[in-house]
Scaffold this motif. Structure first.
Motif, PDB file in Angstrom:
ATOM      1  N   SER A  40      33.240  84.870  10.527  1.00  0.00           N
ATOM      2  CA  SER A  40      31.910  84.565  11.047  1.00  0.00           C
ATOM      3  C   SER A  40      31.842  83.081  11.365  1.00  0.00           C
ATOM      4  CB  SER A  40      30.845  84.917  10.005  1.00  0.00           C
ATOM      5  OG  SER A  40      29.562  84.538  10.449  1.00  0.00           O
ATOM      6  N   PRO A  41      31.335  82.699  12.503  1.00  0.00           N
ATOM      7  CA  PRO A  41      30.949  83.534  13.633  1.00  0.00           C
ATOM      8  C   PRO A  41      32.197  83.990  14.390  1.00  0.00           C
ATOM      9  CG  PRO A  41      30.678  81.238  14.218  1.00  0.00           C
ATOM     10  CD  PRO A  41      31.122  81.278  12.779  1.00  0.00           C
ATOM     11  N   LEU A  42      32.018  84.841  15.362  1.00  0.00           N
ATOM     12  CA  LEU A  42      33.129  85.306  16.187  1.00  0.00           C
ATOM     13  C   LEU A  42      33.189  84.499  17.478  1.00  0.00           C
ATOM     14  CD1 LEU A  42      32.687  89.148  15.669  1.00  0.00           C
ATOM     15  CD2 LEU A  42      34.215  87.569  14.442  1.00  0.00           C
ATOM     16  N   ASP A  43      34.363  84.426  18.051  1.00  0.00           N
ATOM     17  CA  ASP A  43      34.567  83.665  19.279  1.00  0.00           C
ATOM     18  C   ASP A  43      33.668  84.220  20.386  1.00  0.00           C
ATOM     19  OD1 ASP A  43      35.774  81.671  20.829  1.00  0.00           O
ATOM     20  OD2 ASP A  43      37.251  83.078  21.623  1.00  0.00           O
ATOM     21  N   GLY A  44      32.915  83.326  21.032  1.00  0.00           N
ATOM     22  CA  GLY A  44      32.038  83.717  22.128  1.00  0.00           C
ATOM     23  C   GLY A  44      30.672  84.224  21.697  1.00  0.00           C
ATOM     24  N   GLU A  45      30.429  84.297  20.412  1.00  0.00           N
ATOM     25  CA  GLU A  45      29.167  84.809  19.897  1.00  0.00           C
ATOM     26  C   GLU A  45      28.019  83.833  20.174  1.00  0.00           C
ATOM     27  OE1 GLU A  45      27.418  86.525  15.649  1.00  0.00           O
ATOM     28  OE2 GLU A  45      29.469  85.767  15.738  1.00  0.00           O
ATOM     29  N   THR A  46      26.819  84.376  20.394  1.00  0.00           N
ATOM     30  CA  THR A  46      25.611  83.570  20.518  1.00  0.00           C
ATOM     31  C   THR A  46      24.812  83.735  19.239  1.00  0.00           C
ATOM     32  OG1 THR A  46      25.537  83.828  22.919  1.00  0.00           O
ATOM     33  CG2 THR A  46      23.478  83.197  21.831  1.00  0.00           C
ATOM     34  N   VAL A  47      24.461  82.615  18.624  1.00  0.00           N
ATOM     35  CA  VAL A  47      23.727  82.663  17.356  1.00  0.00           C
ATOM     36  C   VAL A  47      22.470  81.804  17.467  1.00  0.00           C
ATOM     37  CG1 VAL A  47      25.786  83.111  15.961  1.00  0.00           C
ATOM     38  CG2 VAL A  47      25.058  80.765  16.341  1.00  0.00           C
ATOM     39  N   SER A 126      42.883  76.425  14.349  1.00  0.00           N
ATOM     40  CA  SER A 126      42.337  77.499  15.167  1.00  0.00           C
ATOM     41  C   SER A 126      40.951  77.082  15.626  1.00  0.00           C
ATOM     42  CB  SER A 126      42.270  78.799  14.357  1.00  0.00           C
ATOM     43  OG  SER A 126      41.746  79.846  15.152  1.00  0.00           O
ATOM     44  N   GLU A 127      40.625  77.409  16.879  1.00  0.00           N
ATOM     45  CA  GLU A 127      39.344  77.007  17.462  1.00  0.00           C
ATOM     46  C   GLU A 127      38.643  78.215  18.055  1.00  0.00           C
ATOM     47  OE1 GLU A 127      37.656  74.005  20.946  1.00  0.00           O
ATOM     48  OE2 GLU A 127      39.789  74.074  20.504  1.00  0.00           O
ATOM     49  N   ILE A 128      37.338  78.269  17.842  1.00  0.00           N
ATOM     50  CA  ILE A 128      36.507  79.270  18.496  1.00  0.00           C
ATOM     51  C   ILE A 128      35.339  78.558  19.169  1.00  0.00           C
ATOM     52  CG2 ILE A 128      37.129  81.173  16.939  1.00  0.00           C
ATOM     53  CD1 ILE A 128      34.373  80.786  15.601  1.00  0.00           C
ATOM     54  N   LYS A 129      34.768  79.208  20.189  1.00  0.00           N
ATOM     55  CA  LYS A 129      33.604  78.684  20.910  1.00  0.00           C
ATOM     56  C   LYS A 129      32.404  79.549  20.552  1.00  0.00           C
ATOM     57  CE  LYS A 129      36.097  75.878  23.573  1.00  0.00           C
ATOM     58  NZ  LYS A 129      36.068  74.477  23.535  1.00  0.00           N
ATOM     59  N   VAL A 130      31.273  78.896  20.260  1.00  0.00           N
ATOM     60  CA  VAL A 130      30.051  79.592  19.875  1.00  0.00           C
ATOM     61  C   VAL A 130      28.887  79.000  20.663  1.00  0.00           C
ATOM     62  CG1 VAL A 130      28.502  80.148  17.947  1.00  0.00           C
ATOM     63  CG2 VAL A 130      30.966  79.997  17.558  1.00  0.00           C
ATOM     64  N   ASN A 131      27.941  79.855  21.045  1.00  0.00           N
ATOM     65  CA  ASN A 131      26.745  79.410  21.751  1.00  0.00           C
ATOM     66  C   ASN A 131      25.581  79.397  20.784  1.00  0.00           C
ATOM     67  OD1 ASN A 131      28.108  79.496  24.374  1.00  0.00           O
ATOM     68  ND2 ASN A 131      28.033  81.708  24.095  1.00  0.00           N
TER      69      ASN A 131
END
Length: 134
Positions: A40-47, A126-131
């Motif tokens: 949590s969060p997941l890659d590309g997720e909007t929170v 590791s990198e993820i993108k979140v909105n």
């Protein structure tokens, strides 16, 4: 009588050998396998960017790491919004980090988790993108 003493000596030696702990080697850049899994969060997720933002992940390695770093940056500006290090020796970490964003507009952020060695060099990341939306 001699045989009994010999058997007792062998049992004591065997018990001592079996009770020895295997030493886990220290991690080295380039030779240590590191796996970082976000839950949590997941890659590309909007929170919801007006609520507490929680980063949950697991870091596994085949050698002893010295810690990890979580960095949250604004993807558009590169500004570091939050950063934390947790330093203690393990072969596995369960990352549980909270951040309280204060945004007024839709903001794209990068969440980067880095595993660190004894010299604070990066073993893996590791990198993820979140909105985040207001």
């Amino acid at each position: 009588m001699r045989n009994i003493k010999l058997y007792i000596l062998l049992i004591v030696i065997a018990g001592g050998l079996l009770s020895c702990k295997k030493e886990v080697p220290y991690a080295e850049v380039g030779s240590t396998e590191v796996e970082i899994i976000y839950t949590s969060p997941l890659d590309g997720e909007t929170v919801d960017g007006t609520q507490e933002f929680s980063v949950e992940a697991r870091i596994d390695a085949n050698a002893m790491m010295s810690g990890y770093r979580v960095t949250i940056t604004n993807s558009n500006t590169g500004e570091i919004l939050d950063e934390v290090e947790d330093l203690y020796e393990q072969t596995q970490y369960l990352v549980h980090h909270h951040w309280y964003p204060n945004i007024n507009e839709i903001t794209n952020v990068s969440v980067i988790i880095e595993a660190l060695d004894q010299q604070m060099a990066i073993l893996g990341s590791s990198e993820i993108k979140v909105n985040l939306s207001p």
